[in-house]
Scaffold this motif. Structure first.
Motif, PDB file in Angstrom:
ATOM      1  N   ARG A  50      21.063  17.656  -8.888  1.00  0.00           N
ATOM      2  CA  ARG A  50      20.380  16.477  -8.334  1.00  0.00           C
ATOM      3  C   ARG A  50      19.559  16.808  -7.091  1.00  0.00           C
ATOM      4  NH1 ARG A  50      25.461  13.725  -9.784  1.00  0.00           N
ATOM      5  NH2 ARG A  50      25.014  12.079 -11.323  1.00  0.00           N
ATOM      6  N   GLY A  51      19.756  17.981  -6.520  1.00  0.00           N
ATOM      7  CA  GLY A  51      19.020  18.335  -5.314  1.00  0.00           C
ATOM      8  C   GLY A  51      19.519  17.631  -4.071  1.00  0.00           C
ATOM      9  N   ILE A  52      20.816  17.317  -4.028  1.00  0.00           N
ATOM     10  CA  ILE A  52      21.390  16.554  -2.918  1.00  0.00           C
ATOM     11  C   ILE A  52      22.292  17.455  -2.080  1.00  0.00           C
ATOM     12  CG2 ILE A  52      22.854  14.604  -2.273  1.00  0.00           C
ATOM     13  CD1 ILE A  52      22.123  13.305  -4.930  1.00  0.00           C
ATOM     14  N   VAL A  53      22.145  17.382  -0.754  1.00  0.00           N
ATOM     15  CA  VAL A  53      23.001  18.136   0.159  1.00  0.00           C
ATOM     16  C   VAL A  53      23.420  17.230   1.310  1.00  0.00           C
ATOM     17  CG1 VAL A  53      22.060  20.419  -0.349  1.00  0.00           C
ATOM     18  CG2 VAL A  53      20.936  19.000   1.364  1.00  0.00           C
ATOM     19  N   ALA A  54      24.613  17.467   1.839  1.00  0.00           N
ATOM     20  CA  ALA A  54      25.091  16.676   2.974  1.00  0.00           C
ATOM     21  C   ALA A  54      26.163  17.460   3.718  1.00  0.00           C
ATOM     22  CB  ALA A  54      25.651  15.324   2.516  1.00  0.00           C
ATOM     23  N   LEU A  55      26.210  17.256   5.020  1.00  0.00           N
ATOM     24  CA  LEU A  55      27.203  17.918   5.871  1.00  0.00           C
ATOM     25  C   LEU A  55      27.553  16.984   7.017  1.00  0.00           C
ATOM     26  CD1 LEU A  55      27.183  21.586   7.123  1.00  0.00           C
ATOM     27  CD2 LEU A  55      27.397  19.724   8.767  1.00  0.00           C
ATOM     28  N   TRP A 113      27.283   8.187   1.630  1.00  0.00           N
ATOM     29  CA  TRP A 113      25.867   8.551   1.592  1.00  0.00           C
ATOM     30  C   TRP A 113      25.483   9.063   0.210  1.00  0.00           C
ATOM     31  CZ3 TRP A 113      22.598  12.602   0.674  1.00  0.00           C
ATOM     32  CH2 TRP A 113      21.300  12.487   1.181  1.00  0.00           C
ATOM     33  N   VAL A 114      26.286   9.948  -0.325  1.00  0.00           N
ATOM     34  CA  VAL A 114      25.993  10.525  -1.642  1.00  0.00           C
ATOM     35  C   VAL A 114      26.017   9.450  -2.721  1.00  0.00           C
ATOM     36  CG1 VAL A 114      26.867  12.078  -3.428  1.00  0.00           C
ATOM     37  CG2 VAL A 114      26.768  12.842  -1.045  1.00  0.00           C
ATOM     38  N   GLU A 115      26.986   8.551  -2.658  1.00  0.00           N
ATOM     39  CA  GLU A 115      27.080   7.495  -3.669  1.00  0.00           C
ATOM     40  C   GLU A 115      25.804   6.660  -3.719  1.00  0.00           C
ATOM     41  OE1 GLU A 115      30.008   3.758  -4.945  1.00  0.00           O
ATOM     42  OE2 GLU A 115      30.374   4.868  -3.103  1.00  0.00           O
ATOM     43  N   ARG A 116      25.284   6.311  -2.562  1.00  0.00           N
ATOM     44  CA  ARG A 116      24.061   5.513  -2.516  1.00  0.00           C
ATOM     45  C   ARG A 116      22.869   6.295  -3.078  1.00  0.00           C
ATOM     46  NH1 ARG A 116      22.203   0.454  -2.482  1.00  0.00           N
ATOM     47  NH2 ARG A 116      23.973  -0.066  -1.093  1.00  0.00           N
ATOM     48  N   ILE A 117      22.753   7.570  -2.727  1.00  0.00           N
ATOM     49  CA  ILE A 117      21.627   8.368  -3.199  1.00  0.00           C
ATOM     50  C   ILE A 117      21.708   8.588  -4.707  1.00  0.00           C
ATOM     51  CG2 ILE A 117      20.489  10.608  -3.057  1.00  0.00           C
ATOM     52  CD1 ILE A 117      20.019   8.748  -0.644  1.00  0.00           C
ATOM     53  N   VAL A 118      22.898   8.859  -5.211  1.00  0.00           N
ATOM     54  CA  VAL A 118      23.064   9.051  -6.653  1.00  0.00           C
ATOM     55  C   VAL A 118      22.681   7.780  -7.411  1.00  0.00           C
ATOM     56  CG1 VAL A 118      24.778   9.404  -8.476  1.00  0.00           C
ATOM     57  CG2 VAL A 118      24.789  10.879  -6.456  1.00  0.00           C
ATOM     58  N   ALA A 119      22.943   6.625  -6.805  1.00  0.00           N
ATOM     59  CA  ALA A 119      22.621   5.345  -7.444  1.00  0.00           C
ATOM     60  C   ALA A 119      21.125   5.146  -7.636  1.00  0.00           C
ATOM     61  CB  ALA A 119      23.196   4.190  -6.620  1.00  0.00           C
ATOM     62  N   ALA A 125      21.403   4.506   2.799  1.00  0.00           N
ATOM     63  CA  ALA A 125      22.550   5.384   2.604  1.00  0.00           C
ATOM     64  C   ALA A 125      23.275   5.656   3.916  1.00  0.00           C
ATOM     65  CB  ALA A 125      22.100   6.695   1.962  1.00  0.00           C
ATOM     66  N   VAL A 126      22.526   5.863   5.000  1.00  0.00           N
ATOM     67  CA  VAL A 126      23.164   6.061   6.303  1.00  0.00           C
ATOM     68  C   VAL A 126      23.870   4.784   6.750  1.00  0.00           C
ATOM     69  CG1 VAL A 126      22.762   6.536   8.747  1.00  0.00           C
ATOM     70  CG2 VAL A 126      21.601   7.902   7.016  1.00  0.00           C
ATOM     71  N   ALA A 127      23.270   3.625   6.490  1.00  0.00           N
ATOM     72  CA  ALA A 127      23.926   2.362   6.823  1.00  0.00           C
ATOM     73  C   ALA A 127      25.239   2.218   6.062  1.00  0.00           C
ATOM     74  CB  ALA A 127      23.000   1.190   6.525  1.00  0.00           C
ATOM     75  N   ASP A 128      25.243   2.620   4.796  1.00  0.00           N
ATOM     76  CA  ASP A 128      26.481   2.599   4.003  1.00  0.00           C
ATOM     77  C   ASP A 128      27.523   3.538   4.598  1.00  0.00           C
ATOM     78  OD1 ASP A 128      25.267   0.838   2.292  1.00  0.00           O
ATOM     79  OD2 ASP A 128      25.159   2.217   0.582  1.00  0.00           O
ATOM     80  N   ALA A 129      27.093   4.725   4.976  1.00  0.00           N
ATOM     81  CA  ALA A 129      28.013   5.694   5.568  1.00  0.00           C
ATOM     82  C   ALA A 129      28.591   5.158   6.871  1.00  0.00           C
ATOM     83  CB  ALA A 129      27.284   7.018   5.817  1.00  0.00           C
ATOM     84  N   ASN A 130      27.738   4.578   7.695  1.00  0.00           N
ATOM     85  CA  ASN A 130      28.195   4.035   8.975  1.00  0.00           C
ATOM     86  C   ASN A 130      29.185   2.900   8.756  1.00  0.00           C
ATOM     87  OD1 ASN A 130      27.521   4.159  12.020  1.00  0.00           O
ATOM     88  ND2 ASN A 130      27.475   1.974  11.565  1.00  0.00           N
ATOM     89  N   ARG A 131      28.893   2.037   7.797  1.00  0.00           N
ATOM     90  CA  ARG A 131      29.777   0.913   7.501  1.00  0.00           C
ATOM     91  C   ARG A 131      31.137   1.397   7.018  1.00  0.00           C
ATOM     92  NH1 ARG A 131      26.929  -1.006   3.830  1.00  0.00           N
ATOM     93  NH2 ARG A 131      25.481  -2.033   5.261  1.00  0.00           N
ATOM     94  N   LEU A 159      26.093  13.548  10.867  1.00  0.00           N
ATOM     95  CA  LEU A 159      25.674  13.604   9.465  1.00  0.00           C
ATOM     96  C   LEU A 159      24.285  14.205   9.391  1.00  0.00           C
ATOM     97  CD1 LEU A 159      26.167  12.822   6.456  1.00  0.00           C
ATOM     98  CD2 LEU A 159      25.018  10.661   6.958  1.00  0.00           C
ATOM     99  N   VAL A 160      24.123  15.223   8.572  1.00  0.00           N
ATOM    100  CA  VAL A 160      22.803  15.731   8.224  1.00  0.00           C
ATOM    101  C   VAL A 160      22.789  15.869   6.712  1.00  0.00           C
ATOM    102  CG1 VAL A 160      23.498  18.150   8.614  1.00  0.00           C
ATOM    103  CG2 VAL A 160      21.072  17.531   8.605  1.00  0.00           C
ATOM    104  N   ALA A 161      21.762  15.306   6.083  1.00  0.00           N
ATOM    105  CA  ALA A 161      21.762  15.239   4.630  1.00  0.00           C
ATOM    106  C   ALA A 161      20.327  15.174   4.128  1.00  0.00           C
ATOM    107  CB  ALA A 161      22.542  14.010   4.158  1.00  0.00           C
ATOM    108  N   GLY A 162      20.132  15.590   2.891  1.00  0.00           N
ATOM    109  CA  GLY A 162      18.777  15.573   2.374  1.00  0.00           C
ATOM    110  C   GLY A 162      18.701  15.597   0.870  1.00  0.00           C
TER     111      GLY A 162
END
Length: 256
Positions: free
Chosen positions: A33-38, A59-65, A79-85, A104-107
């Motif tokens: 999927r080309g998704i990375v996060a740390l 964050w990943v769940e929102r991006i995958v959606a 996605a960041v708002a979801d992660a923060n929540r 969080l750093v993600a792309g």
């Protein structure tokens, strides 16, 4: 990775280091999927590791959606708002987790040759293009603010008390605003997401050397960076995610 003009490989590595008793970093990569996060969690006891995991998973769940539709800036902000929540809600609902938070750093690496990334805190995203290493993110930290203001000459000369003091983090307040970076990918680029446990131990010159020599094999490069940081003291958890395009002739490209 259906676009024939751009292909990538990914790898991740995380280690508790030589001093900490618990690894509060959390890393993720999905090559297809080309998704990375740390994320680099904070909060003591179990809080830091919980915050990092919750943030990355949300964050990943929102991006995958987003499915097959190209990810855009608004998707990252949501996605960041979801992660923060997710982190803030868990912290508010459990006294044992009160006050936890995380960087969080993600792309997303898009098949059309666009990288769209976000960051909160002091975990970083680097790009090696040719022999030039560039940090694509700006730390949200007291140290960086004082450096920008000319109050200190360099991070290495800064008072120890300033290191690790964040001005922005995921989950410590009801809302957080990330920085968003959009850049064009070129064949041969090598990208590194890392926690400060890596950058506190290794100067940019050493990071550039490893990525330049081993960037064709991201797993080997990630493991070597973490090993080097441990050899230099491993004062914190150490995590790295590496994404590299595959050009023939690079050292390491033939080592799979």
């Amino acid at each position: 990775m259906n676009d024939p003009t751009f292909h990538w490989r990914m790898a991740q590595e995380s280690h508790v280091g030589q001093v900490r008793v618990r690894n509060e970093d959390y890393v993720f990569c999905d090559e297809a999927r080309g998704i990375v996060a740390l994320a680099d969690g904070m909060g003591g006891h179990a809080g830091g590791s919980v915050a990092a995991r919750l943030a990355v998973e949300a964050w990943v769940e929102r991006i995958v959606a987003c499915g097959d539709v190209p990810v855009v800036e608004r998707d990252l902000l949501v996605a960041v708002a979801d992660a923060n929540r997710a982190v803030f809600s868990a912290s508010s609902g459990d006294p044992a987790l009160r006050g936890m938070g995380t960087t969080l750093v993600a792309g997303c690496f898009r098949p059309d040759g666009i990288l769209i990334a976000c960051n909160v805190g002091d975990s970083r995203l680097y790009r090696l293009r040719g022999d030039v290493l560039t940090c694509l993110t700006r730390d949200h930290s007291v140290l960086r603010e004082q450096w920008d203001a000319g109050m200190i000459e360099s991070e290495s000369n800064a008072p120890i008390a300033l290191k690790g003091l964040l001005t922005r983090a995921v989950g410590v307040a009801a809302n957080v605003v990330p920085d968003v970076t959009i850049s064009t990918l070129l064949p041969g680029d090598v990208y590194l997401l890392c926690s400060d446990g890596l950058t506190e131990m290794l100067p940019d010159a050493d990071i550039a050397h490893v990525l330049g020599a081993l960037g064709g094999n991201p797993q080997l490069a990630a493991a070597h960076l973490v090993d080097l940081a441990n050899d230099r003291g491993g004062m914190d958890n150490i995590s790295a995610v590496i994404v590299s395009s595959c050009e023939s002739g690079w050292l390491g490209a033939e080592l799979d």
